[in-house]
Scaffold this motif. Structure first.
Motif, mmCIF file in Angstrom:
data_model
loop_
_atom_site.group_PDB
_atom_site.id
_atom_site.type_symbol
_atom_site.label_atom_id
_atom_site.label_comp_id
_atom_site.label_asym_id
_atom_site.label_seq_id
_atom_site.Cartn_x
_atom_site.Cartn_y
_atom_site.Cartn_z
ATOM 1 N N LEU A 37 0.876 -1.175 0.000
ATOM 2 C CA LEU A 37 0.000 0.000 0.000
ATOM 3 C C LEU A 37 0.904 1.212 0.000
ATOM 4 C CD1 LEU A 37 -3.271 0.882 1.680
ATOM 5 C CD2 LEU A 37 -1.339 2.451 1.963
ATOM 6 N N THR A 38 0.675 2.101 -0.964
ATOM 7 C CA THR A 38 1.497 3.301 -1.045
ATOM 8 C C THR A 38 0.628 4.535 -0.836
ATOM 9 O OG1 THR A 38 3.302 4.310 -2.285
ATOM 10 C CG2 THR A 38 1.460 3.495 -3.596
ATOM 11 N N GLY A 39 1.053 5.404 0.076
ATOM 12 C CA GLY A 39 0.281 6.613 0.379
ATOM 13 C C GLY A 39 0.920 7.364 1.531
ATOM 14 N N LEU A 40 0.654 8.657 1.588
ATOM 15 C CA LEU A 40 1.281 9.518 2.592
ATOM 16 C C LEU A 40 0.239 10.038 3.583
ATOM 17 C CD1 LEU A 40 4.377 10.355 2.246
ATOM 18 C CD2 LEU A 40 3.354 9.496 0.160
ATOM 19 N N GLY A 41 0.729 10.473 4.730
ATOM 20 C CA GLY A 41 -0.098 11.209 5.694
ATOM 21 C C GLY A 41 -1.414 10.519 6.015
ATOM 22 N N GLY A 42 -2.480 11.288 5.932
ATOM 23 C CA GLY A 42 -3.811 10.815 6.293
ATOM 24 C C GLY A 42 -4.318 9.679 5.420
ATOM 25 N N SER A 43 -3.695 9.469 4.259
ATOM 26 C CA SER A 43 -4.095 8.356 3.389
ATOM 27 C C SER A 43 -3.222 7.127 3.620
ATOM 28 C CB SER A 43 -4.025 8.765 1.917
ATOM 29 O OG SER A 43 -4.997 9.735 1.635
ATOM 30 N N GLY A 44 -1.954 7.346 3.940
ATOM 31 C CA GLY A 44 -1.061 6.214 4.211
ATOM 32 C C GLY A 44 -1.388 5.537 5.535
ATOM 33 N N ILE A 45 -1.923 6.313 6.464
ATOM 34 C CA ILE A 45 -2.117 5.785 7.822
ATOM 35 C C ILE A 45 -3.127 4.623 7.851
ATOM 36 C CG2 ILE A 45 -3.910 7.455 8.570
ATOM 37 C CD1 ILE A 45 -0.943 6.055 10.634
ATOM 38 N N ALA A 46 -4.100 4.650 6.943
ATOM 39 C CA ALA A 46 -5.053 3.527 6.881
ATOM 40 C C ALA A 46 -4.284 2.239 6.591
ATOM 41 C CB ALA A 46 -6.112 3.783 5.807
ATOM 42 N N GLY A 47 -3.262 2.359 5.741
ATOM 43 C CA GLY A 47 -2.427 1.199 5.414
ATOM 44 C C GLY A 47 -1.702 0.684 6.642
ATOM 45 N N SER A 48 -1.151 1.604 7.450
ATOM 46 C CA SER A 48 -0.409 1.182 8.644
ATOM 47 C C SER A 48 -1.333 0.451 9.626
ATOM 48 C CB SER A 48 0.206 2.394 9.348
ATOM 49 O OG SER A 48 1.024 3.105 8.463
ATOM 50 N N ILE A 49 -2.543 0.951 9.768
ATOM 51 C CA ILE A 49 -3.477 0.320 10.720
ATOM 52 C C ILE A 49 -3.927 -1.049 10.198
ATOM 53 C CG2 ILE A 49 -5.773 0.545 11.792
ATOM 54 C CD1 ILE A 49 -5.150 3.605 12.018
ATOM 55 N N VAL A 50 -4.242 -1.112 8.898
ATOM 56 C CA VAL A 50 -4.644 -2.411 8.330
ATOM 57 C C VAL A 50 -3.465 -3.393 8.389
ATOM 58 C CG1 VAL A 50 -5.405 -3.595 6.208
ATOM 59 C CG2 VAL A 50 -6.484 -1.442 6.893
ATOM 60 N N GLN A 51 -2.263 -2.883 8.221
ATOM 61 C CA GLN A 51 -1.079 -3.752 8.321
ATOM 62 C C GLN A 51 -0.976 -4.363 9.727
ATOM 63 O OE1 GLN A 51 2.804 -1.876 8.157
ATOM 64 N NE2 GLN A 51 3.514 -3.498 6.778
ATOM 65 N N ASN A 52 -1.217 -3.551 10.745
ATOM 66 C CA ASN A 52 -1.222 -4.083 12.126
ATOM 67 C C ASN A 52 -2.274 -5.179 12.262
ATOM 68 O OD1 ASN A 52 -0.603 -0.896 13.834
ATOM 69 N ND2 ASN A 52 0.833 -2.386 13.045
ATOM 70 N N TYR A 53 -3.451 -4.953 11.655
ATOM 71 C CA TYR A 53 -4.554 -5.912 11.776
ATOM 72 C C TYR A 53 -4.253 -7.235 11.079
ATOM 73 C CZ TYR A 53 -9.086 -8.103 11.033
ATOM 74 O OH TYR A 53 -10.110 -9.017 10.983
ATOM 75 N N VAL A 54 -3.731 -7.172 9.855
ATOM 76 C CA VAL A 54 -3.563 -8.421 9.090
ATOM 77 C C VAL A 54 -2.266 -9.165 9.428
ATOM 78 C CG1 VAL A 54 -5.012 -7.673 7.145
ATOM 79 C CG2 VAL A 54 -2.537 -7.308 7.027
ATOM 80 N N VAL A 80 -0.669 -3.591 -5.804
ATOM 81 C CA VAL A 80 -0.279 -2.276 -5.271
ATOM 82 C C VAL A 80 -1.539 -1.442 -5.058
ATOM 83 C CG1 VAL A 80 1.060 -0.165 -5.644
ATOM 84 C CG2 VAL A 80 1.972 -2.373 -6.422
ATOM 85 N N ILE A 81 -1.812 -1.111 -3.797
ATOM 86 C CA ILE A 81 -2.965 -0.256 -3.464
ATOM 87 C C ILE A 81 -2.429 1.174 -3.351
ATOM 88 C CG2 ILE A 81 -4.812 0.199 -1.813
ATOM 89 C CD1 ILE A 81 -4.531 -2.777 -0.916
ATOM 90 N N VAL A 82 -2.981 2.059 -4.179
ATOM 91 C CA VAL A 82 -2.499 3.448 -4.220
ATOM 92 C C VAL A 82 -3.536 4.313 -3.520
ATOM 93 C CG1 VAL A 82 -1.928 5.353 -5.776
ATOM 94 C CG2 VAL A 82 -1.267 3.004 -6.374
ATOM 95 N N SER A 83 -3.161 4.845 -2.355
ATOM 96 C CA SER A 83 -4.138 5.593 -1.556
ATOM 97 C C SER A 83 -3.729 7.060 -1.456
ATOM 98 C CB SER A 83 -4.217 4.953 -0.149
ATOM 99 O OG SER A 83 -5.112 5.677 0.656
ATOM 100 N N SER A 84 -4.508 7.903 -2.133
ATOM 101 C CA SER A 84 -4.268 9.353 -2.033
ATOM 102 C C SER A 84 -5.614 10.036 -2.131
ATOM 103 C CB SER A 84 -3.356 9.852 -3.151
ATOM 104 O OG SER A 84 -3.363 11.269 -3.177
ATOM 105 N N TYR A 85 -6.041 10.663 -1.053
ATOM 106 C CA TYR A 85 -7.377 11.277 -1.054
ATOM 107 C C TYR A 85 -7.496 12.319 -2.168
ATOM 108 C CZ TYR A 85 -11.525 13.802 0.187
ATOM 109 O OH TYR A 85 -12.754 14.400 0.113
ATOM 110 N N SER A 86 -6.527 13.220 -2.251
ATOM 111 C CA SER A 86 -6.613 14.285 -3.268
ATOM 112 C C SER A 86 -6.324 13.737 -4.667
ATOM 113 C CB SER A 86 -5.600 15.396 -2.964
ATOM 114 O OG SER A 86 -4.284 14.863 -3.044
#
Ligand SMILES: O=P(O)(O)OC[C@H]1O[C@H](O)[C@H](O)[C@@H](O)[C@@H]1O
Length: 328
Positions: A37-54, A80-86
């Motif tokens: 999962l690639t993403g920064l700031g407020g969009s990357g953080i969802a990846g970090s939390i899901v990473q902890n979960y899985v 590759v999950i690309v997460s960028s709100y903007s």
């Protein structure tokens, strides 16, 4: 910002609808050797939390990437999950371009921008979010689409159908109490340096809280995870400093040796600061606890902004940085 936090469970309900309606182009039977999962700031953080979960569920490596570059192993067998709100964050656009070149399977999560354009041009999966809000206030939208993607490819299950609706119910029930708690915690943080600690499987949550204190409350803060900090940072606790405030994020389900460590750590902290705040999550599943903590600490960040008389929404210094980068 506060209005967006008030409507957090509405956002989660909408996010569930978006997830339910989305039809993937790539079949669910597709198998991968790794996930990024690639993403920064407020969009990357969802990846970090899901990473902890899985972490203890997923059978293939899952890397969260917060940079322009992707790991060298990314290729045809990668998701590759690309997460960028903007959809306009330059680091994430660069990573998307690399993923396309590497012929990886790509899923974009965005409200528009260049990423949505590129996804449309290349015929790539793209889950579109409602636009016009600060990315960090859209963690409900983005996290649920990350989970939708994981569930589609069989990388986790049951979170959207069970844990998220339970979390929504929990937050609606606890709303008043959460707001009351947030005010008390914010008052204790005012004028102090918050140091956030959590068990390793809640490190993403600790980072989220740190980022919200940075962007909403406009303060410096740091975080660390237990047990790792017991092997280095703990030794840094040596000087008495009443301006430091320890914030321990705690869960009933934290591993028992980690809970014991937290109790012993508290004895050490108490020698150097009288300020120790323990925030206990509520909920019967990982995501109930996570959304409880997100909602509570989001409110803490805006309450602290009010006490500091700063605007929680503006991020002028980041705008300045991006403007300066654009000129180079
Ligand atoms: O989600 P994105 O649009 O890619 O934005 C990523 C980050 O960009 C900026 O730096 C914002 O200030 C952050 O709040 C945001 O999280």
């Amino acid at each position: 910002m506060e209005e967006l936090i008030i409507r957090f469970t509405t956002q989660m309900r909408e996010a569930l609808q978006i997830a339910g309606k989305y039809k993937f182009r790539v079949p669910k039977s597709t198998k991968f050797q790794n996930v990024i999962l690639t993403g920064l700031g407020g969009s990357g953080i969802a990846g970090s939390i899901v990473q902890n979960y899985v972490f203890d569920k997923i059978k293939i490596p899952f890397v969260v990437n917060k940079d322009y570059f992707l790991p060298a192993f990314v290729g045809k067998e990668s998701l590759v999950i690309v997460s960028s709100y903007s959809g306009n964050t330059e680091e994430t656009i660069a990573a998307l371009e690399t993923a396309i070149k590497a012929k990886a399977t790509v899923v974009c999560i965005t409200s528009g921008g260049k990423i949505a354009e590129l996804a449309a041009k290349k015929g790539i999966d793209c889950i579109e979010l409602p636009a016009g809000m600060p990315p960090r206030s859209c963690i409900g939208y983005s996290m649920l689409q990350v989970l939708r993607t994981f569930e589609h490819f069989g990388l986790c299950k049951g979170v959207l159908a069970k844990d998220v609706p339970a979390a929504i119910e929990l937050l609606d029930k606890e709303e008043k109490d959460i707001r009351r708690k947030a005010k008390t915690i914010a008052a204790k943080l005012l004028g102090k340096l918050p140091i956030i600690y959590a068990a390793s499987d809640y490190e993403g949550m600790a980072i989220r809280f740190r980022q919200q204190l940075n962007e909403n409350s406009k303060v410096l803060t740091w975080h660390h995870a237990i047990p790792e900090m017991n092997h280095n940072e703990l030794v840094g606790w040596r000087d008495k400093d009443p301006n430091k405030v320890v914030v321990l994020l705690r869960n009933e389900t934290d591993y028992d040796r980690v809970q014991t460590r937290m109790e012993i750590n508290k004895k050490v902290f108490k020698q150097y600061t009288p300020n120790i705040i323990e925030i206990h999550s509520k909920g019967n599943s990982y995501f109930e606890r996570i959304f409880y903590l997100i909602h509570l600490t989001d409110y803490v960040s805006t309450e602290l902004a009010k006490l500091r008389e700063v605007d929680a929404t503006e991020v002028a210094v980041i705008d300045f940085l991006k403007g300066s980068l654009a000129k180079v």
